[in-house]
Design a protein around this motif. Structure first.
Motif, short mmCIF file in Angstrom:
data_model
loop_
_atom_site.label_atom_id
_atom_site.label_comp_id
_atom_site.label_asym_id
_atom_site.label_seq_id
_atom_site.Cartn_x
_atom_site.Cartn_y
_atom_site.Cartn_z
N SER A 198 0.58 -0.99 -0.11
CA SER A 198 -0.07 0.07 -0.22
C SER A 198 1.20 1.33 0.03
CB SER A 198 -1.15 -0.28 1.43
OG SER A 198 -1.80 -1.07 1.07
N MET A 199 2.52 1.09 0.72
CA MET A 199 2.62 2.14 0.53
C MET A 199 3.15 2.66 -0.44
SD MET A 199 3.59 3.49 3.80
CE MET A 199 5.17 4.22 3.67
N ILE A 200 3.82 1.45 -1.82
CA ILE A 200 4.45 2.00 -3.29
C ILE A 200 3.10 1.98 -4.44
CG2 ILE A 200 5.21 -0.03 -4.66
CD1 ILE A 200 7.51 1.59 -2.74
N ALA A 201 1.90 1.25 -3.95
CA ALA A 201 0.70 2.00 -4.34
C ALA A 201 0.15 3.48 -4.34
CB ALA A 201 -0.42 0.52 -4.06
N GLY A 202 0.69 4.45 -3.27
CA GLY A 202 -0.64 4.98 -2.22
C GLY A 202 -1.48 4.25 -2.28
N GLU A 203 -2.52 3.67 -2.36
CA GLU A 203 -4.08 3.47 -1.66
C GLU A 203 -3.54 2.09 -1.02
OE1 GLU A 203 -6.30 3.06 -5.75
OE2 GLU A 203 -4.92 1.33 -6.02
N SER A 204 -4.88 1.77 -0.67
CA SER A 204 -5.07 0.64 0.46
C SER A 204 -5.07 -0.58 -0.85
CB SER A 204 -6.32 0.07 1.16
OG SER A 204 -6.82 -0.39 2.16
N VAL A 205 -3.94 -1.25 -0.11
CA VAL A 205 -4.03 -2.50 -0.96
C VAL A 205 -4.33 -4.68 -0.48
CG1 VAL A 205 -2.65 -4.33 -2.09
CG2 VAL A 205 -2.75 -1.54 -2.59
N HIS A 206 -5.41 -4.52 -0.51
CA HIS A 206 -5.52 -6.34 0.10
C HIS A 206 -5.22 -7.43 -1.16
CE1 HIS A 206 -7.78 -9.36 1.85
NE2 HIS A 206 -7.81 -9.70 0.15
N THR A 207 -3.61 -7.77 -0.48
CA THR A 207 -3.51 -9.24 -1.46
C THR A 207 -4.22 -10.51 -0.79
OG1 THR A 207 -1.52 -9.83 1.07
CG2 THR A 207 -0.81 -8.28 -1.06
N VAL A 208 -4.34 -11.66 -2.19
CA VAL A 208 -4.53 -13.03 -1.82
C VAL A 208 -3.71 -13.68 -2.06
CG1 VAL A 208 -5.96 -14.21 -2.61
CG2 VAL A 208 -6.85 -11.78 -2.05
N CYS A 209 -3.24 -14.94 -1.00
CA CYS A 209 -2.55 -15.74 -1.56
C CYS A 209 -2.68 -17.49 -1.90
CB CYS A 209 -0.94 -16.40 -0.17
SG CYS A 209 -2.37 -16.54 0.81
N ALA A 210 -1.57 -17.99 -2.54
CA ALA A 210 -1.92 -19.35 -3.22
C ALA A 210 -2.06 -20.35 -2.51
CB ALA A 210 -0.81 -19.53 -4.05
N GLY A 211 -1.98 -20.78 -1.12
CA GLY A 211 -1.98 -20.68 -0.23
C GLY A 211 -1.50 -20.76 1.57
N ARG A 212 -2.44 -20.69 2.68
CA ARG A 212 -2.38 -20.29 3.15
C ARG A 212 -1.12 -20.82 4.15
NH1 ARG A 212 -8.83 -18.37 5.72
NH2 ARG A 212 -8.83 -17.15 3.83
N THR A 213 -0.72 -20.35 4.88
CA THR A 213 0.61 -20.64 5.82
C THR A 213 0.04 -20.55 7.63
OG1 THR A 213 2.43 -19.47 5.83
CG2 THR A 213 2.30 -20.85 4.17
N ASP A 214 0.28 -21.08 8.48
CA ASP A 214 0.38 -21.38 9.81
C ASP A 214 1.33 -20.95 10.37
OD1 ASP A 214 -2.23 -22.99 9.35
OD2 ASP A 214 -1.29 -24.84 9.80
N THR A 215 1.64 -21.07 11.85
CA THR A 215 2.06 -20.50 12.20
C THR A 215 3.63 -20.77 12.65
OG1 THR A 215 0.10 -19.29 14.45
CG2 THR A 215 2.83 -19.76 15.29
N ALA A 216 4.43 -19.78 12.17
CA ALA A 216 5.92 -20.78 12.02
C ALA A 216 6.47 -21.65 11.41
CB ALA A 216 6.21 -21.63 13.39
N VAL A 217 4.99 -21.10 9.70
CA VAL A 217 5.90 -22.31 8.54
C VAL A 217 6.62 -21.37 7.58
CG1 VAL A 217 4.54 -23.15 6.56
CG2 VAL A 217 3.76 -24.05 9.28
N HIS A 218 7.85 -21.46 6.96
CA HIS A 218 8.19 -20.97 5.94
C HIS A 218 7.71 -20.94 4.38
CE1 HIS A 218 10.93 -21.11 9.60
NE2 HIS A 218 11.12 -22.54 9.74
N ALA A 219 8.31 -20.11 3.83
CA ALA A 219 7.35 -20.30 2.28
C ALA A 219 9.09 -20.01 1.70
CB ALA A 219 6.31 -19.13 1.37
N LEU A 220 9.03 -20.34 0.59
CA LEU A 220 10.49 -20.08 -0.72
C LEU A 220 9.32 -19.95 -1.41
CD1 LEU A 220 12.55 -23.05 0.52
CD2 LEU A 220 12.42 -20.99 1.10
N ALA A 221 8.53 -20.07 -2.29
CA ALA A 221 7.70 -19.45 -3.50
C ALA A 221 6.39 -18.99 -2.80
CB ALA A 221 8.31 -20.43 -4.82
N GLN A 222 5.96 -18.68 -2.25
CA GLN A 222 4.40 -17.90 -2.09
C GLN A 222 4.03 -17.97 -2.90
OE1 GLN A 222 1.32 -18.35 -1.56
NE2 GLN A 222 1.92 -18.15 0.45
#
Length: 263
Positions: free
Chosen positions: A35-59
């Motif tokens: 949102s800081m770069i867009a200059g407006e409020s932005v909402h992201t949608v992910c491919a797969g939700r990850t849980d607490t302490a789970v990592h992502a290398l290619a989200q």
């Protein structure tokens, strides 16, 4: 305009992907930076939700914006507003028909096990530690039962909101890397805690508590209470999201470079 981003993150200090009140979530942290770069409020949608302490290398995520920015602004600019445990790897302008979740053909998770008599220190947040030796041959045979279309109710969290427990597992196998064991799961989609529940049962098999065929029995009986407890999240990585070629998104499968130095 719809933008797709590839991101990686260290999940140890997050409550997971989904934004939650008064908690540090990946989604809310990323939304704020974009949102800081867009200059407006932005909402992201992910491919797969990850849980607490789970990592992502290619989200993979997407968002809609009215802002016209070069792709590098969505990478370098957003990264300048992100903490060091999240990084945007690439950005692409995509057709509005693209959806990070619904356009995905498959998801791949890797789980890294560290069977050793002494707990790790430096790698404590990046591997699943088990203090006993594991029979990897029995574990490998057990994983063969996972492949194909099955009802995975035995490995489904009680909090799972999916309408059906049926999933198609395209690949399930393990690879030894010295003392480390890499468990690979590729499916069309996953249930809540599904991979960690599978790992728990595989560890039981590796410890000799059950034979390899027990995995098939669990699948057939569809009873979560008969399977092993949920294993720790620390060794779990979302490693690849696959899309159709016409979306022209980077699809390089990633691995934790601090563990395995392979081309």
């Amino acid at each position: 305009m719809r933008i797709a981003l590839g991101i990686e993150y260290d999940g140890q200090q997050f409550c997971g992907w989904q934004k939650q009140p008064q908690r540090r979530a990946i989604q809310s942290t990323l939304d704020q930076a974009v949102s800081m770069i867009a200059g407006e409020s932005v909402h992201t949608v992910c491919a797969g939700r990850t849980d607490t302490a789970v990592h992502a290398l290619a989200q993979v995520v997407h968002f809609d914006t009215n802002a016209q920015r070069p792709e590098q602004a969505w990478v370098r600019g957003v990264n300048s507003h992100l903490p060091e445990d999240i990084s945007v790897l690439w950005a692409r302008v995509v057709d509005e028909g693209f959806h990070a979740r619904f356009s995905a053909l498959s998801r791949t998770y890797h789980y890294w096990l560290y069977p050793h008599s002494v707990r790790p220190a430096i790698a404590a947040h990046y591997v699943g530690w088990i203090h006993t030796p594991l029979n990897v041959d029995n574990m490998h045979r057990a994983m063969s039962y996972l492949q194909g279309e099955h009802d995975f109710s035995a490995f489904r969290s009680s909090e799972c909101q999916a309408k059906t427990a049926t999933r198609t597992m395209y690949e399930a196998y393990l690879v030894r890397h010295g003392v480390l064991i890499q468990l690979v799961f590729k499916a069309n989609a996953f249930l809540h805690h599904m991979v960690r529940n599978l790992v728990g049962s595989l560890v039981d098999i590796g410890q000799g508590r059950h034979e390899s065929e027990w995995m098939n029995t669990l699948i057939e009986q569809k009873n979560r209470t008969l399977a092993a407890p949920t294993f720790s999240p620390q060794g779990l990585y979302l490693s690849q999201i696959e899309y159709a070629e016409h979306w022209q998104l980077p699809q390089t499968q990633c691995r934790p470079y601090f563990f395995v130095n392979e081309p």
